[in-house]
Design a protein around this motif. Structure first.
Motif, mmCIF file in Angstrom:
data_model
loop_
_atom_site.group_PDB
_atom_site.id
_atom_site.type_symbol
_atom_site.label_atom_id
_atom_site.label_comp_id
_atom_site.label_asym_id
_atom_site.label_seq_id
_atom_site.Cartn_x
_atom_site.Cartn_y
_atom_site.Cartn_z
ATOM 1 N N TYR A 90 0.855 -1.187 0.000
ATOM 2 C CA TYR A 90 0.000 0.000 0.000
ATOM 3 C C TYR A 90 0.894 1.242 0.000
ATOM 4 N N PRO A 91 0.407 2.361 -0.510
ATOM 5 C CA PRO A 91 1.220 3.583 -0.486
ATOM 6 C C PRO A 91 1.498 3.988 0.969
ATOM 7 N N THR A 92 2.745 4.267 1.283
ATOM 8 C CA THR A 92 3.076 4.609 2.667
ATOM 9 C C THR A 92 2.504 5.970 3.065
ATOM 10 N N ALA A 93 1.895 6.661 2.138
ATOM 11 C CA ALA A 93 1.194 7.904 2.474
ATOM 12 C C ALA A 93 -0.009 7.625 3.373
ATOM 13 N N LEU A 94 -0.468 6.382 3.421
ATOM 14 C CA LEU A 94 -1.607 6.034 4.273
ATOM 15 C C LEU A 94 -1.259 6.056 5.759
ATOM 16 N N LEU A 95 0.019 6.025 6.107
ATOM 17 C CA LEU A 95 0.399 6.091 7.525
ATOM 18 C C LEU A 95 0.285 7.506 8.096
ATOM 19 N N PRO A 96 0.798 8.552 7.453
ATOM 20 C CA PRO A 96 0.631 9.902 8.015
ATOM 21 C C PRO A 96 -0.705 10.562 7.664
ATOM 22 N N LEU A 97 -1.460 9.980 6.746
ATOM 23 C CA LEU A 97 -2.729 10.582 6.325
ATOM 24 C C LEU A 97 -3.706 10.794 7.482
ATOM 25 N N PRO A 98 -3.875 9.847 8.402
ATOM 26 C CA PRO A 98 -4.822 10.109 9.499
ATOM 27 C C PRO A 98 -4.376 11.256 10.408
ATOM 28 N N ALA A 99 -3.075 11.480 10.543
ATOM 29 C CA ALA A 99 -2.600 12.620 11.334
ATOM 30 C C ALA A 99 -3.015 13.922 10.658
ATOM 31 N N LEU A 100 -2.891 13.972 9.347
ATOM 32 C CA LEU A 100 -3.308 15.154 8.597
ATOM 33 C C LEU A 100 -4.803 15.394 8.759
ATOM 34 N N LEU A 101 -5.603 14.360 8.539
ATOM 35 C CA LEU A 101 -7.058 14.502 8.628
ATOM 36 C C LEU A 101 -7.501 14.873 10.036
ATOM 37 N N SER A 102 -6.888 14.256 11.026
ATOM 38 C CA SER A 102 -7.228 14.540 12.418
ATOM 39 C C SER A 102 -6.854 15.973 12.789
ATOM 40 N N ALA A 103 -5.668 16.407 12.401
ATOM 41 C CA ALA A 103 -5.232 17.774 12.710
ATOM 42 C C ALA A 103 -6.143 18.800 12.055
ATOM 43 N N VAL A 104 -6.539 18.553 10.824
ATOM 44 C CA VAL A 104 -7.445 19.479 10.137
ATOM 45 C C VAL A 104 -8.807 19.501 10.840
#
Length: 149
Positions: A110-124
């Motif tokens: 899977y694209p490793t972008a899926l690991l930091p993505l929830p931090a981005l969504l949560s922070a927003v």
């Protein structure tokens, strides 16, 4: 969160049984569990914010209950700091998402972008909620009817 926890628990349980019972395991189990754990934590953090369930030091702010103007100023300052912190977290997470778009996980691919993505969504999400509270000048809910926690 429940789905993440359920899949994680099942994957780890099956992997443990296979390793100790049959001498082999599922390599994808660890990677899947890590990914689901990260998502579960940030989903939980986002869900906890509007409920006022994040860890807070209410003793100091609780002393301001008798002084409404000071309580309002503290609420504004704290929410401003939350918005600022969320902006910094979102910026850092966005940079990691961009870096992760070009790489893939070793086992599940899977694209490793899926690991930091929830931090981005949560922070927003938390940043927007705090900003709305800041604009509305919502009073603090120190929670649970306790004077001091």
């Amino acid at each position: 969160m429940a789905a993440c926890l359920g899949v994680m628990a099942l994957a780890v349980f099956v992997n443990v049984v296979l390793r100790y019972g049959f001498g082999s395991g599922i390599a994808a189990s660890e990677e899947l569990s890590r990914l689901l754990f990260v998502w579960m934590v940030f989903i939980g953090a986002t869900a906890a914010y509007p409920a006022g369930e994040h860890m807070a030091f209410t003793s100091l702010v609780g002393l301001l209950r008798t002084r409404p103007a000071a309580m309002q100023a503290a609420a504004m300052l704290i929410r401003t700091l939350v918005v600022l912190a969320c902006g910094l977290i979102a910026w850092g997470a966005w940079q990691q998402v961009v870096v992760g778009l070009d790489s893939h996980s070793v086992v599940l691919n899977y694209p490793t972008a899926l690991l930091p993505l929830p931090a981005l969504l949560s922070a927003v999400a938390i940043g927007v909620m705090a900003l709305v509270e800041l604009v509305r000048r919502a009073p603090f809910d120190l929670g649970h009817g306790a004077d001091v926690e």
